[in-house]
Write a protein that holds these residues in place. Structure first.
Motif, PDB file in Angstrom:
ATOM      1  N   LYS A 136       0.830  -1.205   0.000  1.00 26.72           N
ATOM      2  CA  LYS A 136       0.000   0.000   0.000  1.00 26.72           C
ATOM      3  C   LYS A 136       0.861   1.250   0.000  1.00 26.72           C
ATOM      4  N   LYS A 137       1.932   1.227   0.811  1.00 28.55           N
ATOM      5  CA  LYS A 137       2.837   2.373   0.864  1.00 28.55           C
ATOM      6  C   LYS A 137       3.520   2.574  -0.480  1.00 28.55           C
TER       7      LYS A 137
ATOM      8  N   LEU B 209       2.033   9.542  -5.768  1.00 30.04           N
ATOM      9  CA  LEU B 209       2.630  10.857  -5.502  1.00 30.04           C
ATOM     10  C   LEU B 209       3.715  11.177  -6.514  1.00 30.04           C
ATOM     11  N   LYS B 210       4.515  10.185  -6.850  1.00 32.36           N
ATOM     12  CA  LYS B 210       5.592  10.385  -7.808  1.00 32.36           C
ATOM     13  C   LYS B 210       5.039  10.783  -9.173  1.00 32.36           C
ATOM     14  N   VAL B 211       4.005  10.109  -9.632  1.00 28.32           N
ATOM     15  CA  VAL B 211       3.397  10.412 -10.930  1.00 28.32           C
ATOM     16  C   VAL B 211       2.770  11.807 -10.915  1.00 28.32           C
TER      17      VAL B 211
ATOM     18  N   GLU C  82      -1.351  11.934   3.807  1.00 34.32           N
ATOM     19  CA  GLU C  82      -2.019  12.366   5.033  1.00 34.32           C
ATOM     20  C   GLU C  82      -2.557  11.094   5.682  1.00 34.32           C
ATOM     21  N   GLU C  83      -1.942  10.699   6.780  1.00 32.65           N
ATOM     22  CA  GLU C  83      -2.298   9.455   7.463  1.00 32.65           C
ATOM     23  C   GLU C  83      -2.265   8.268   6.493  1.00 32.65           C
ATOM     24  N   GLU C  84      -1.172   8.207   5.721  1.00 35.00           N
ATOM     25  CA  GLU C  84      -0.907   7.120   4.768  1.00 35.00           C
ATOM     26  C   GLU C  84      -1.836   7.112   3.545  1.00 35.00           C
ATOM     27  N   ILE C  85      -2.602   8.188   3.367  1.00 33.14           N
ATOM     28  CA  ILE C  85      -3.509   8.292   2.217  1.00 33.14           C
ATOM     29  C   ILE C  85      -3.002   9.412   1.313  1.00 33.14           C
TER      30      ILE C  85
END
Length: 165
Positions: free
Chosen positions: A20-21, A28-30, A135-138
């Motif tokens: 998931k991470k 985020l990278k894209v 934000e909180e892994e999302i």
């Protein structure tokens, strides 16, 4: 036997968390790699309503010209010095660091004057400062600033941005 199952469950859970991470980091990278976030939305490059004829342009924090940095600072000071009061001096320093970070993304607002030369000074009328982050892994799009010059406030531009985001 029981501890073997518990150990296997922990391994699977750890693997799931890591996957998931990794997926979130890839999103985020894209999103961050895109140079111009408006190219996919050509109809959002112009705002022609309520007596305003504006053009919007994308930008990145680590690619801002000195002139653009100064205009951002001027607009922030005009809009935020009053609400922050005595805390403005400290907050202004924080905002200066945030605005030039490599992950900072912008949409800038200018008058859409076709007769203006490309190299002519065009005053900044507003900007949207955003980032793609976790934000909180999302993975989220986080809006840092929405600042408009008083001459374009109250004409629907800001609310249009909020609805778009």
């Amino acid at each position: 036997m029981e501890s073997s199952r518990a150990s296997e469950k922990k391994k699977l859970k750890r693997k799931e968390i890591l996957e998931k991470k990794k997926a979130a980091d890839q999103l985020l990278k894209v999103a961050s790699a895109q140079i111009d976030h408006l190219t996919s939305f050509p109809s959002f490059c112009y705002f022609n309503k309520n007596g305003l004829c504006l053009r919007l342009e994308s930008g990145r924090g680590d690619k801002l010209s000195n002139c653009t940095k100064q205009q951002i600072q001027k607009l922030l000071k005009a809009n935020m010095m009053g609400p922050y009061g005595s805390e403005w001096a400290v907050e202004e320093k924080v905002k200066r660091r945030e605005m030039v970070a490599p992950e900072a993304r912008y949409i800038f607002v200018y008058w859409n004057a076709n007769e203006m030369m490309d190299n002519a000074f065009t005053p900044l009328l507003g900007f949207l400062h955003f980032r793609f982050t976790l934000e909180e892994e999302i993975p989220v799009l986080y809006l840092y600033e929405l600042q408009l010059d008083s001459s374009v406030q109250g004409k629907g531009l800001g609310i249009g941005w909020v609805l778009w985001c």
